[in-house]
Design an enzyme around this catalytic site. Structure first.
Site, PDB file in Angstrom:
ATOM      1  N   GLU A 118       0.823  -1.218   0.000  1.00  0.00           N
ATOM      2  CA  GLU A 118       0.000   0.000   0.000  1.00  0.00           C
ATOM      3  C   GLU A 118       0.856   1.265   0.000  1.00  0.00           C
ATOM      4  O   GLU A 118       0.324   2.378  -0.034  1.00  0.00           O
ATOM      5  CB  GLU A 118      -0.917   0.013   1.225  1.00  0.00           C
ATOM      6  CG  GLU A 118      -2.146  -0.851   1.077  1.00  0.00           C
ATOM      7  CD  GLU A 118      -1.820  -2.334   0.944  1.00  0.00           C
ATOM      8  OE1 GLU A 118      -2.215  -2.924  -0.071  1.00  0.00           O
ATOM      9  OE2 GLU A 118      -1.172  -2.902   1.840  1.00  0.00           O
ATOM     10  N   ASP A 134      -7.188  -5.212  -4.945  1.00  0.00           N
ATOM     11  CA  ASP A 134      -6.440  -5.566  -3.737  1.00  0.00           C
ATOM     12  C   ASP A 134      -6.688  -7.029  -3.359  1.00  0.00           C
ATOM     13  O   ASP A 134      -6.827  -7.364  -2.186  1.00  0.00           O
ATOM     14  CB  ASP A 134      -6.787  -4.642  -2.563  1.00  0.00           C
ATOM     15  CG  ASP A 134      -5.877  -4.874  -1.346  1.00  0.00           C
ATOM     16  OD1 ASP A 134      -4.719  -5.269  -1.538  1.00  0.00           O
ATOM     17  OD2 ASP A 134      -6.346  -4.685  -0.211  1.00  0.00           O
ATOM     18  N   ASN A 138      -0.751  -7.761  -3.473  1.00  0.00           N
ATOM     19  CA  ASN A 138      -1.297  -6.970  -4.566  1.00  0.00           C
ATOM     20  C   ASN A 138      -0.215  -6.153  -5.260  1.00  0.00           C
ATOM     21  O   ASN A 138       0.840  -5.843  -4.683  1.00  0.00           O
ATOM     22  CB  ASN A 138      -2.362  -6.018  -4.028  1.00  0.00           C
ATOM     23  CG  ASN A 138      -1.838  -5.205  -2.846  1.00  0.00           C
ATOM     24  OD1 ASN A 138      -1.768  -5.734  -1.735  1.00  0.00           O
ATOM     25  ND2 ASN A 138      -1.463  -3.956  -3.071  1.00  0.00           N
TER      26      ASN A 138
END
Length: 570
Positions: A194, A310, A260
């Site tokens: 992220e 995700d 991801n």
């Protein structure tokens, strides 16, 4: 016969059963745990299955609390305790703030270690200040810290042996999971998908903490695989291996899942379309098999190419021998966040099957090339919402571990029933230590039936659900299966349950007072079997779910304890 002699005989019999089971299966990856629990998944295959059967379907109703240990931290607890001999080792959240060694019979503290953790780690930890536990091997404990260090302790007294920096947390990485032991090495990854952090898996010498090899899970520009990325987008491509690995000593391969792609906005990494062609973004959202001697990638399987949902692919890989169409197959099983249950040949990486184990509407199935057959309107695009996408970004299953029982042939999966709305937005410039997503989302949508999660038994050979227990709130804890015909797990409300592994009937439960996220363990000392669970409900992830998450958080308070259970004396 005296009680003491009977306990000794039960202990010897349990060891014999474990040895016979491992021999009979022919599995190179140890088939189950016995009296001890020395590694996160119970064995190198991550089965979370125990050969102990003193506690069984006939007497589990007589289970009672034996002892409880307060961990000194009222934050989300995700640790798997270890038991070696008569000593239990457990880490706490917040760094970890503490590592404890306790008497596994009584919970009495034998020593504690308080790591030196950087005080400013919180902003670069995506989803909770957690620790998932330690690894034990050859008299040493190994655990990771949120500030990017891998640490080795002497298991007897808690003395620090070495401390090695793995990654710079200030760039947006954290370490929450224990390393994988292989021969003289410990192997680990880190998080950061992220924050634009490119993933890597690194091996260290157990005795010294010296780096032996490092394999990046996303290629540099110009390297093989870089053609699956546009321009130089792979430099910050994610694919972090932040969870646990599995190991097959016969094949001498380790298996890790990767996260991801980064950023979530796929238009930065390839076409803003389901027709992504070559731009699959290797090796994100994948399963990797690596040679532990060199770190070379032996094979890979990508479950969600060009991911924009995700659908992080880090979930644990469970190794077992399965009889598929009359052939004994060295299988690798993964309940992926994208909602498909995968069975791969762990020697070759060949796909054996991929079947939805939860409600899935973003894809129609798995095509001949192994790629999901996407439903185009369920792919978010720049300034275009994809509505009611199932599963949501917490996945059909999150990190909470499943268990495989060779006794029943079933996998026990803590699964989600959540959906989402999601859209791509213009991406801000990358700033170290800040979220770099390029997407907005609404995660408050509950899937069909209204329950937010369930514990289910899944038949990996016949590719179908056998039974399920619906749970009101999300984040059902991980599973433990045993030769006593039982499955143990806990839920967000703090209800710790024992279930008939074949029929799905709840046979016993105990209210612990706070949520249970991690899978429980079982062990035996002096011929007596215990079951133990770490308690302390999640806080940050449920808050992302909106009103349903608020209801879940209100159900029980925060906590932080270990509960151990034993059979009542007759």
């Amino acid at each position: 016969m005296t009680d003491r002699k009977r306990r000794r005989r039960v202990a010897r019999f349990g060891k014999l059963l474990a040895a016979m089971a491992a021999f009979a299966t022919g599995s190179a990856a140890r088939a189950e745990s016995g009296n001890e629990w020395a590694i996160y998944g119970g064995d190198p295959a991550n089965t979370r299955y125990s050969a102990l059967e003193q506690i069984n379907t006939g007497n589990v109703k007589n289970l009672k609390a034996a002892w409880a240990l307060q961990l000194g931290v009222l934050k989300a607890q995700e640790s798997t305790p270890l038991v070696i001999g008569d000593t239990m080792y457990v880490t706490t959240s917040m760094g970890p703030k503490f590592v404890y060694a306790v008497d596994a019979r009584t919970g009495e503290i034998r020593w504690q270690y308080a790591p030196d953790i950087a005080e400013d780690v919180a902003p670069t930890v995506c989803c909770g200040m957690v620790s998932r536990g330690a690894t034990y091997i050859s008299g040493k404990l190994f655990f990771s810290q949120l500030d990017g260090y891998l640490v080795s302790l002497d298991a007897r007294g808690g003395k620090e042996l070495w401390k090695t920096k793995v990654v710079d947390y200030k760039q947006g990485s954290a370490m929450t999971s224990p390393p994988t032991p292989v021969k003289n090495l410990v192997i680990t990854g880190y998080s950061g998908g992220e924050y634009g952090m490119r993933g890597a898996i690194t091996a260290y010498e157990q005795d010294t903490g010296k780096v032996v090899w490092r394999t990046y899970t996303v290629p540099d520009p110009g390297q093989p695989g870089s053609e699956t990325w546009t321009g130089e987008s792979s430099v910050h491509g994610g694919g972090d291996a932040w969870y646990v690995g599995s190991y097959d000593p016969k094949l001498n391969l380790i298996y890790y899942g990767t996260s991801n792609a980064s950023p979530w906005n796929g238009s930065v990494r390839g076409p803003d379309s389901s027709e992504y062609g070559q731009y699959t973004n290797l090796y994100t959202a994948s399963t990797l098999a690596l040679d532990p001697e060199s770190g070379r990638i032996a094979w890979f399987y990508q479950s969600t190419p060009h991911d924009v949902w995700d659908y992080d692919g880090v979930n644990e890989n469970v190794l077992a021998e399965l009889n598929v169409e009359g052939q004994q197959v060295p299988a690798l099983m993964k309940a992926d966040r994208n909602g498909f249950f995968y069975v791969l040949n762990r020697q070759t990486g060949k796909l054996i099957s991929g079947t939805p184990f939860v409600y899935v509407n973003w894809a129609k199935g798995i095509g001949e090339a192994g790629r999901p057959i996407e439903v185009p309107e369920k792919r978010p695009r720049l300034d275009t919402w994809a509505r009611d996408v199932c599963p949501g970004l917490f996945g059909g299953k999150n990190w909470q571990p499943m268990s495989y029982s060779p006794q029943t042939g079933y996998v026990y999966i803590p699964s989600f029933n959540l959906c989402m709305d999601i859209i791509e937005r213009k991406l801000d410039p990358l700033k170290p230590g800040l979220f770099w997503l390029g997407e907005e989302f609404d995660l408050s949508k509950v899937g069909p039936g209204g329950n937010m999660s369930e514990m289910q038994a899944w038949d990996p050979v016949h590719r179908k659900q056998v039974w399920s227990i619906k749970e009101e709130f999300p984040y059902t804890g991980g599973a433990l299966s045993t030769a006593g015909g039982l499955v143990f797990y806990g839920n967000m409300k703090g209800e710790f349950k024992a279930v008939d592994a074949r029929a799905g009937q709840v046979l016993w439960q105990f209210r612990t007072g706070s949520g249970i996220n991690q899978g429980p363990i079982t062990y035996a000392v002096d011929g007596k079997q215990y079951v133990a669970a770490v308690v302390g409900r999640l806080k940050l992830p449920p808050s992302f779910i909106g009103a349903p998450g608020t209801r879940a958080l209100a159900a029980v308070p925060e906590g932080g304890a270990v509960f151990a259970f034993e059979l009542q004396s007759q």
